[in-house]
Design a protein around this motif. Structure first.
Motif, PDB file in Angstrom:
ATOM      1  N   GLU A  32       0.808  -1.158  -0.005  1.00 39.23           N
ATOM      2  CA  GLU A  32       0.310   0.079  -0.011  1.00 39.23           C
ATOM      3  C   GLU A  32       1.039   1.220  -0.042  1.00 39.23           C
ATOM      4  O   GLU A  32       0.707   2.271  -0.639  1.00 39.23           O
ATOM      5  CB  GLU A  32      -0.855   0.170   1.281  1.00 39.23           C
ATOM      6  CG  GLU A  32      -2.199  -0.935   1.242  1.00 39.23           C
ATOM      7  CD  GLU A  32      -3.037  -1.122   2.342  1.00 39.23           C
ATOM      8  OE1 GLU A  32      -2.587  -0.588   3.195  1.00 39.23           O
ATOM      9  OE2 GLU A  32      -3.790  -1.778   2.262  1.00 39.23           O
ATOM     10  N   HIS A  63       2.204   1.687  -3.451  1.00 36.26           N
ATOM     11  CA  HIS A  63       1.417   2.140  -4.327  1.00 36.26           C
ATOM     12  C   HIS A  63       0.970   3.554  -4.293  1.00 36.26           C
ATOM     13  O   HIS A  63       1.004   4.415  -5.035  1.00 36.26           O
ATOM     14  CB  HIS A  63       0.098   1.172  -4.162  1.00 36.26           C
ATOM     15  CG  HIS A  63      -1.060   1.593  -5.012  1.00 36.26           C
ATOM     16  ND1 HIS A  63      -2.223   2.296  -4.343  1.00 36.26           N
ATOM     17  CD2 HIS A  63      -1.466   1.638  -6.239  1.00 36.26           C
ATOM     18  CE1 HIS A  63      -3.191   2.676  -5.324  1.00 36.26           C
ATOM     19  NE2 HIS A  63      -2.503   1.999  -6.404  1.00 36.26           N
ATOM     20  N   ASN A  64       0.821   4.051  -2.942  1.00 34.69           N
ATOM     21  CA  ASN A  64       0.625   5.616  -2.673  1.00 34.69           C
ATOM     22  C   ASN A  64       1.823   6.154  -3.380  1.00 34.69           C
ATOM     23  O   ASN A  64       1.476   7.271  -3.947  1.00 34.69           O
ATOM     24  CB  ASN A  64       0.453   5.700  -1.259  1.00 34.69           C
ATOM     25  CG  ASN A  64      -0.830   5.129  -0.847  1.00 34.69           C
ATOM     26  OD1 ASN A  64      -1.853   4.851  -1.534  1.00 34.69           O
ATOM     27  ND2 ASN A  64      -1.009   4.828   0.539  1.00 34.69           N
ATOM     28  N   ILE A  87       7.180   3.299 -10.686  1.00 31.61           N
ATOM     29  CA  ILE A  87       7.092   1.759 -10.243  1.00 31.61           C
ATOM     30  C   ILE A  87       8.471   1.227  -9.991  1.00 31.61           C
ATOM     31  O   ILE A  87       8.816   0.732  -8.879  1.00 31.61           O
ATOM     32  CB  ILE A  87       6.605   0.798 -11.323  1.00 31.61           C
ATOM     33  CG1 ILE A  87       4.999   1.056 -11.215  1.00 31.61           C
ATOM     34  CG2 ILE A  87       6.842  -0.635 -11.110  1.00 31.61           C
ATOM     35  CD1 ILE A  87       4.387   0.218 -12.480  1.00 31.61           C
TER      36      ILE A  87
END
Length: 131
Positions: free
Chosen positions: A15, A18-19, A126
């Protein structure tokens, strides 16, 4: 350590990554658009307005030849967490003409040029935050 705590820790890491990816990609996309905006008085660069949720409407009184103020706003207003829609708008009456080649400084536009590289922007983010 239990399986449950290992999974919880892994989920938190995913998470968080991702943030960070969403925030970084948004900032890179918006900043690139601002930097690619042609400069005469700085009015066009200065009128890029970043908000969470509904896009801004109306012209603002901000001349920003370097784009620094508009980019600082992008950084300040782009949320830390994913799941919120961050928008950037420019309501100048001539922004469409600038986007479609009116200025020799940006014959390929600003938004279209940066949208064309969005895949690279996301891939870079990424790679930077790979778990």
């Amino acid at each position: 350590m239990s399986f449950k705590s290992d999974m919880a820790r892994a989920t938190r890491k995913i998470e968080q990554a991702h943030n960070q990816i969403v925030r970084t990609a948004t900032i890179d996309l918006f900043s690139g658009t601002i930097r690619d905006t042609p400069v005469d008085t700085g009015r066009a660069r200065g009128n890029w307005v970043t908000q969470v949720g509904t896009p801004a409407q109306g012209v603002i009184a901000r001349d920003d030849t370097s784009g620094a103020a508009a980019i600082a706003e992008v950084i300040a207003k782009t949320p830390e967490g994913a799941g919120q829609e961050t928008t950037m708008a420019n309501s100048l009456p001539y922004i469409d003409r600038l986007e479609y080649g009116y200025s020799q400084q940006a014959p390929s536009g600003m938004v279209r040029r940066n949208l064309a590289r969005v895949q690279r922007i996301v891939q870079a983010a990424i790679s930077k935050f790979r778990v």
